[in-house]
Design a protein around this motif. Structure first.
Motif, mmCIF file in Angstrom:
data_model
loop_
_atom_site.group_PDB
_atom_site.id
_atom_site.type_symbol
_atom_site.label_atom_id
_atom_site.label_comp_id
_atom_site.label_asym_id
_atom_site.label_seq_id
_atom_site.Cartn_x
_atom_site.Cartn_y
_atom_site.Cartn_z
ATOM 1 N N LEU A 59 0.823 -1.205 0.000
ATOM 2 C CA LEU A 59 0.000 0.000 0.000
ATOM 3 C C LEU A 59 0.860 1.259 0.000
ATOM 4 N N ASN A 63 0.745 4.035 -2.817
ATOM 5 C CA ASN A 63 0.476 5.416 -2.410
ATOM 6 C C ASN A 63 1.600 6.343 -2.883
ATOM 7 N N ILE A 95 -6.931 3.248 -2.692
ATOM 8 C CA ILE A 95 -5.913 3.262 -1.637
ATOM 9 C C ILE A 95 -6.508 3.829 -0.349
ATOM 10 N N TYR A 98 -8.967 1.479 1.490
ATOM 11 C CA TYR A 98 -8.486 0.170 1.937
ATOM 12 C C TYR A 98 -8.743 0.030 3.434
ATOM 13 N N LYS A 112 -7.431 -5.432 -3.232
ATOM 14 C CA LYS A 112 -6.038 -5.643 -3.658
ATOM 15 C C LYS A 112 -5.960 -5.949 -5.149
#
Length: 147
Positions: A59, A63, A95, A98, A112
């Motif tokens: 992640l 990001n 993102i 999540y 994902k």
């Protein structure tokens, strides 16, 4: 009366001898069960930490890529097609949405997969070679120490 007392004590002695194996098996099972529970919890904790770390790394990578692309978009918006701009927004929303604090969320695997697909689409749209930008994980200590 003494004979009856002596025969009862002899029977008790034989009964306890006969039950000795069962008692030891029960005690061993209980001790093994408790040890297994503790070991299982420790193994599960380590697996959870490893999985959580890997998810956090991924992640963070996504990001970081999103931040770079969005910074470039703000500097030169005309260089990005409307389709790429839309994909970048959707990527950042995935993102941001999540469920970091809910690891048992049923949608985690789907999110994902959506992130991976969206990342690949953005890379293809921007003409970015995945070999140059692909996330390879945290470097191993042995290779990090080599000069």
């Amino acid at each position: 009366m003494a004979d009856q007392f002596q025969s009862n004590s002899m029977e008790d002695l034989f009964d306890s001898s006969l039950c000795l194996e069962d008692n030891h098996m029960k005690q061993g099972f209980e001790e093994g069960y408790e040890a297994g529970i503790m070991s299982g919890r420790e193994d599960a904790r380590h697996l959870g930490l490893k999985h959580g770390f890997e998810t956090g790394e991924l992640l963070g990578f996504y990001n970081g890529c999103s931040s770079v692309w969005n910074s470039a978009l703000q500097l030169h918006p005309a260089r990005f097609s409307s389709q790429v701009q839309k994909q970048l927004k959707e990527f950042q929303v995935l993102i941001d949405d999540y469920p970091l604090l809910d690891p048992e969320d049923e949608n985690i695997d789907k999110i994902k997969d959506d992130l991976r697909v969206k990342f690949n689409m953005i890379c293809a749209s921007l003409g970015v070679s995945k070999k140059n930008i692909e996330y390879r994980g945290y470097p191993k200590t042995s290779s990090a120490l080599e000069f």
